[in-house]
Design an enzyme around this catalytic site. Structure first.
Site, mmCIF file in Angstrom:
data_model
loop_
_atom_site.group_PDB
_atom_site.id
_atom_site.type_symbol
_atom_site.label_atom_id
_atom_site.label_comp_id
_atom_site.label_asym_id
_atom_site.label_seq_id
_atom_site.Cartn_x
_atom_site.Cartn_y
_atom_site.Cartn_z
ATOM 1 N N ILE A 18 0.827 -1.205 0.000
ATOM 2 C CA ILE A 18 0.000 0.000 0.000
ATOM 3 C C ILE A 18 0.860 1.254 0.000
ATOM 4 C CG2 ILE A 18 -1.640 1.338 1.381
ATOM 5 C CD1 ILE A 18 -2.854 -1.328 2.309
ATOM 6 N N ASN A 90 1.770 4.935 7.414
ATOM 7 C CA ASN A 90 1.384 3.657 6.841
ATOM 8 C C ASN A 90 2.155 2.485 7.444
ATOM 9 O OD1 ASN A 90 0.350 1.797 4.602
ATOM 10 N ND2 ASN A 90 2.548 1.778 4.207
ATOM 11 N N TYR A 156 -2.759 -6.769 17.570
ATOM 12 C CA TYR A 156 -2.821 -5.932 16.375
ATOM 13 C C TYR A 156 -4.120 -5.126 16.347
ATOM 14 C CZ TYR A 156 -2.778 -4.596 11.445
ATOM 15 O OH TYR A 156 -2.799 -3.869 10.279
ATOM 16 N N LYS A 160 -4.498 -1.007 16.606
ATOM 17 C CA LYS A 160 -5.132 -0.227 15.545
ATOM 18 C C LYS A 160 -6.366 0.522 16.052
ATOM 19 C CE LYS A 160 -2.468 -0.850 11.966
ATOM 20 N NZ LYS A 160 -1.783 0.294 11.317
ATOM 21 N N ILE A 189 -6.570 -6.084 1.176
ATOM 22 C CA ILE A 189 -5.892 -5.457 0.045
ATOM 23 C C ILE A 189 -4.861 -6.451 -0.487
ATOM 24 C CG2 ILE A 189 -4.526 -3.508 -0.762
ATOM 25 C CD1 ILE A 189 -7.331 -2.731 0.210
ATOM 26 N N THR A 191 -1.798 -7.284 -2.615
ATOM 27 C CA THR A 191 -0.639 -6.595 -3.176
ATOM 28 C C THR A 191 0.282 -7.621 -3.828
ATOM 29 O OG1 THR A 191 0.815 -6.820 -1.251
ATOM 30 C CG2 THR A 191 -0.794 -5.011 -1.206
#
Length: 265
Positions: A18, A90, A156, A160, A189, A191
């Site tokens: 990303i 990011n 995690y 977040k 996502i 990638t």
């Protein structure tokens, strides 16, 4: 293609996935981009690709676990260009052993929080003095893991969720300095780096549950970050934006009813 013309942007964790997409789209929109991460060879290659495409980019080393390297990144960028207009937080880490509350060790918990939440905090704190004079946009990359409970990934998700709240605090405390802060929560996502590791079963689960017809791509996050970094989004701050194909917009039973060709029980 000048929505970010001459804006100075830092994109942490932009040596893969990303982060690369955000850096590339920023440069294509006219920004001066600092690519950063721990992998110098990869970072230099990303910056070089951007320059070969006609954009402006340099690489700067940064280790999310090393506050001094984060502070140096902000200071060096501001000294080089005279300002910092956009900061995209990011970079993040996820422990492969992050499981249930009983399974996560204190060491693993601290490691995840030190990278994801403390790292974001340190980056913002270090960038603020260079943004306060002329304003700017801070974009924190969160995670849909913070949307609800799960069977694993406890540390995690909690870290977040902390990024979500930190985003709101920054927006409130520094809005009067024309500094905006928003959070983008990516869904699945795919990638070039992670696709070989994503099982087809997992892809199918997502396709069964999202509202659209494909899983996410890095540019789906990058395009939103372009908007949030531009002056077009001046009146948007303190927002938590989930980009997950609509996964978290509906009843959790939707996939099952779809498989039954039914709309209700």
């Amino acid at each position: 293609m000048n929505r970010l013309k001459d804006k100075v942007a830092i994109v942490t964790g932009s040596t893969s996935g990303i982060g690369i997409a955000i850096a590339q789209l920023y440069a294509a929109e006219g920004a001066i981009v600092t690519v950063c991460g721990r992998r110098a060879e990869k970072g230099e290659a990303v910056a070089q690709e951007i320059r070969e495409a006609g954009g402006r980019a340099v690489y700067h080393y940064m280790d999310l676990m090393d506050p001094e390297s984060i502070e140096k990144l902000m200071k060096d960028t501001a000294e080089k260009y005279g300002r910092i207009d956009i900061l995209v937080n990011n970079a993040a880490n996820a422990s492969p052993k992050d499981g249930t509350v009983e399974e996560v060790t204190l060491e693993q918990w601290n490691e995840v929080f030190d990278s994801n939440l403390r790292g974001t905090f340190v980056a913002v704190k270090a960038a603020l003095p260079f943004m306060k004079e002329h304003g700017g946009s801070i974009i924190n990359i969160g995670s849909m893991a913070a949307c609800g409970g799960d069977l694993q990934g406890t540390a995690y998700a909690a870290s977040k969720a902390g990024v979500d709240m930190l985003t709101k605090d920054i927006a409130l405390q520094y809005g009067k300095n024309d500094i905006r802060c928003n959070c983008v929560r990516p869904g699945l996502i795919v990638t070039p780096q992670n696709e070989p590791r994503i099982p087809e079963t997992l892809k199918k689960i997502y396709l069964d549950n999202i509202c659209v017809t494909r899983w996410g791509r890095p540019e789906d996050i990058g395009n939103l970050c372009v908007y949030l970094g531009s002056d077009e989004s001046y009146y948007m701050t303190g927002q938590i934006l989930t980009v997950d194909g609509g996964l978290n917009t509906h009843s959790p039973t939707v996939a099952q009813f779809r498989n039954m060709n039914s709309r209700t029980w």
